[in-house]
Design an enzyme around this catalytic site. Structure first.
Site, PDB file in Angstrom:
ATOM      1  N   TYR A  36      -4.851   8.011 -11.254  1.00 11.62           N
ATOM      2  CA  TYR A  36      -3.504   7.290 -11.042  1.00 11.62           C
ATOM      3  C   TYR A  36      -2.834   7.607 -12.246  1.00 11.62           C
ATOM      4  O   TYR A  36      -3.187   7.039 -13.383  1.00 11.62           O
ATOM      5  CB  TYR A  36      -3.683   5.915 -10.642  1.00 11.62           C
ATOM      6  CG  TYR A  36      -4.332   5.747  -9.501  1.00 11.62           C
ATOM      7  CD1 TYR A  36      -4.698   6.699  -8.424  1.00 11.62           C
ATOM      8  CD2 TYR A  36      -5.069   4.363  -9.189  1.00 11.62           C
ATOM      9  CE1 TYR A  36      -5.370   6.389  -7.365  1.00 11.62           C
ATOM     10  CE2 TYR A  36      -5.852   4.142  -8.030  1.00 11.62           C
ATOM     11  CZ  TYR A  36      -5.770   5.101  -7.092  1.00 11.62           C
ATOM     12  OH  TYR A  36      -6.501   5.021  -5.959  1.00 11.62           O
ATOM     13  N   HIS A 105     -14.052   9.314  -5.867  1.00 10.81           N
ATOM     14  CA  HIS A 105     -12.793   9.112  -4.978  1.00 10.81           C
ATOM     15  C   HIS A 105     -12.755  10.095  -3.601  1.00 10.81           C
ATOM     16  O   HIS A 105     -12.153   9.587  -2.803  1.00 10.81           O
ATOM     17  CB  HIS A 105     -11.623   9.453  -5.756  1.00 10.81           C
ATOM     18  CG  HIS A 105     -10.606   8.956  -5.531  1.00 10.81           C
ATOM     19  ND1 HIS A 105      -9.369   8.685  -6.581  1.00 10.81           N
ATOM     20  CD2 HIS A 105      -9.791   8.325  -4.722  1.00 10.81           C
ATOM     21  CE1 HIS A 105      -8.437   8.101  -6.128  1.00 10.81           C
ATOM     22  NE2 HIS A 105      -8.487   7.683  -4.908  1.00 10.81           N
ATOM     23  N   SER A 184      -4.667   0.272   1.269  1.00  5.79           N
ATOM     24  CA  SER A 184      -3.410   0.257   2.110  1.00  5.79           C
ATOM     25  C   SER A 184      -3.513  -0.519   3.376  1.00  5.79           C
ATOM     26  O   SER A 184      -3.050   0.099   4.251  1.00  5.79           O
ATOM     27  CB  SER A 184      -3.073   1.656   2.548  1.00  5.79           C
ATOM     28  OG  SER A 184      -2.771   2.524   1.218  1.00  5.79           O
ATOM     29  N   PRO A 185      -3.988  -1.752   3.260  1.00  7.26           N
ATOM     30  CA  PRO A 185      -4.173  -2.443   4.473  1.00  7.26           C
ATOM     31  C   PRO A 185      -2.688  -2.857   5.070  1.00  7.26           C
ATOM     32  O   PRO A 185      -2.545  -3.131   6.071  1.00  7.26           O
ATOM     33  CB  PRO A 185      -4.770  -3.786   4.091  1.00  7.26           C
ATOM     34  CG  PRO A 185      -4.420  -3.878   2.482  1.00  7.26           C
ATOM     35  CD  PRO A 185      -4.368  -2.481   2.057  1.00  7.26           C
ATOM     36  N   LEU A 186      -1.640  -2.685   4.326  1.00  5.98           N
ATOM     37  CA  LEU A 186      -0.233  -2.949   4.618  1.00  5.98           C
ATOM     38  C   LEU A 186       0.488  -1.695   5.049  1.00  5.98           C
ATOM     39  O   LEU A 186       1.551  -1.462   4.884  1.00  5.98           O
ATOM     40  CB  LEU A 186       0.543  -3.642   3.713  1.00  5.98           C
ATOM     41  CG  LEU A 186      -0.028  -5.090   3.473  1.00  5.98           C
ATOM     42  CD1 LEU A 186       0.709  -5.783   1.941  1.00  5.98           C
ATOM     43  CD2 LEU A 186       0.287  -5.941   4.625  1.00  5.98           C
ATOM     44  N   GLY A 187      -0.295  -0.419   5.440  1.00  6.81           N
ATOM     45  CA  GLY A 187       0.344   0.757   5.555  1.00  6.81           C
ATOM     46  C   GLY A 187       1.284   1.322   4.685  1.00  6.81           C
ATOM     47  O   GLY A 187       2.237   1.741   4.847  1.00  6.81           O
ATOM     48  N   ARG A 188       0.597   1.260   3.190  1.00  3.41           N
ATOM     49  CA  ARG A 188       1.551   1.642   2.229  1.00  3.41           C
ATOM     50  C   ARG A 188       2.890   0.951   2.025  1.00  3.41           C
ATOM     51  O   ARG A 188       3.983   1.514   1.764  1.00  3.41           O
ATOM     52  CB  ARG A 188       1.796   3.238   2.002  1.00  3.41           C
ATOM     53  CG  ARG A 188       0.414   3.712   2.025  1.00  3.41           C
ATOM     54  CD  ARG A 188       0.626   5.364   1.913  1.00  3.41           C
ATOM     55  NE  ARG A 188      -0.840   6.035   2.010  1.00  3.41           N
ATOM     56  CZ  ARG A 188      -1.572   6.010   0.803  1.00  3.41           C
ATOM     57  NH1 ARG A 188      -1.080   5.791  -0.432  1.00  3.41           N
ATOM     58  NH2 ARG A 188      -2.594   6.742   0.764  1.00  3.41           N
ATOM     59  N   PHE A 190       4.548  -0.189   4.637  1.00  8.07           N
ATOM     60  CA  PHE A 190       5.586  -0.043   5.755  1.00  8.07           C
ATOM     61  C   PHE A 190       5.274  -1.343   6.717  1.00  8.07           C
ATOM     62  O   PHE A 190       6.497  -1.526   7.354  1.00  8.07           O
ATOM     63  CB  PHE A 190       5.075   1.251   6.485  1.00  8.07           C
ATOM     64  CG  PHE A 190       5.983   1.615   7.678  1.00  8.07           C
ATOM     65  CD1 PHE A 190       7.169   2.043   7.658  1.00  8.07           C
ATOM     66  CD2 PHE A 190       5.630   1.129   8.910  1.00  8.07           C
ATOM     67  CE1 PHE A 190       7.963   2.466   8.597  1.00  8.07           C
ATOM     68  CE2 PHE A 190       6.419   1.405  10.055  1.00  8.07           C
ATOM     69  CZ  PHE A 190       7.742   1.860   9.978  1.00  8.07           C
TER      70      PHE A 190
END
Length: 308
Positions: A36, A105, A184-188, A190
């Protein structure tokens, strides 16, 4: 991740303030990676937690190798020499003498997982790493790795629009007693409803540039997912994003999602989602109401690095 790379411009002062606010709110797990920002995110996280290191579980990852001359080029290395090189660099950037949870990773197809995990296990014996993890590994690879040294956590994408791990990986982890860390539990972002058109992305945001679900046409079709969540969330007095995060949290006591954000405002909204209680019937109703997404979650090159 988004504080230093991939999701448009960052603001280090706000990022540090967000990390500090998270600790105030009781958040304990902080996840970064050497990929990152070419190490910049590790340095940022290290600065932010340095005077409160005993209050956090610090996780980082290695194996993705990027080219500064062309940031879109990525390789994967898991050979023992690189494991050693990577951990020493991460420890220095983080400003700590140990990493609580150290992940591979992505799995290196050219290095037996036994060799990689064997080298990682040496780091545990030396006290440089406390626990080992894998990310986006297949069920078969997880079994082979766990036979060499206990794997504490498996980090993979998991949300209402990415449920791939449920078929084989999740049952394998539960059989072996391995915790699940959904990224990404929030769909990145979205599933929060923040993105409704291409105009909503900053320049340099990889979601718009290289993730098919956010492409023209697909994005508009996927808004049906957000609308379904909004309707159900309204019954709980919550936002679509909070309901989506609560759904992941309710998948089991062995599930610890890591929603990313760059700002205190969204952090506080995410933390508030921990107050939402969902009954089994409500979980089923949410799953039934949310349509399947249109488009792969990554471009072809990145998709080839998954489930190895």
């Amino acid at each position: 991740m988004g504080m230093s790379d991939f999701y448009g411009t960052g603001d280090d002062a706000e990022s540090v303030a967000t990390i500090h606010r998270a600790i105030e709110l009781g958040v304990t797990l902080f996840d970064t990676a050497d990929a990152y920002g070419f190490g910049a995110n590790e340095e940022l996280v290290g600065r932010a937690v340095r005077d409160r290191r005993d209050k956090v579980v610090l996780a980082t990852k290695f194996a993705i190798v990027r080219d500064r001359s062309d940031p879109t080029v990525r390789g994967v290395r898991g050979d023992p020499a690189y494991v050693r090189q990577a951990v020493e660099a991460s420890l220095k950037r983080l400003g700590t003498d140990h990493i609580d949870l150290y992940y591979q990773h992505r799995v290196d197809p050219d290095t037996p997982i036994e060799d990689t995990v064997g080298a990682m296990a040496e780091l545990v014996r030396e006290g440089k790493v406390r626990y080992l993890g894998l990310s986006e590994a297949s069920a078969a690879t997880i079994r082979r790795a766990h036979a060499v040294h206990p794997v504490t956590a498996l980090q993979s994408e998991w949300s209402l629009w990415t449920r791939d791990i449920e078929a084989e990986v999740l049952p394998t982890c539960r059989e072996l007693g391995i915790g699940i860390v959904p990224y990404s539990p929030l769909g990145r972002g979205f599933l929060t409803g923040r993105f409704t058109s291409q105009k909503d992305f900053e320049e340099g945001d990889i979601r718009q540039e290289s993730m098919p679900r956010f492409a023209d046409g697909n994005l508009e079709r996927n808004l049906a997912i957000v609308e379904a969540l909004r309707e159900l969330a309204a019954e709980k007095g919550a936002t679509a994003g909070q309901l989506a995060l609560a759904w992941v949290r309710h998948q089991g006591a062995d599930v610890v999602p890591i929603p990313g954000t760059k700002r205190r405002k969204y952090l506080e909204e995410n933390v508030a989602a921990t107050d939402i209680v969902l009954a089994p019937g409500e979980l089923t109703a949410i799953e039934d109401a949310v349509p399947a997404p249109t488009g792969d979650r990554y471009g072809a090159a990145m998709m080839n690095t998954l489930n190895r």
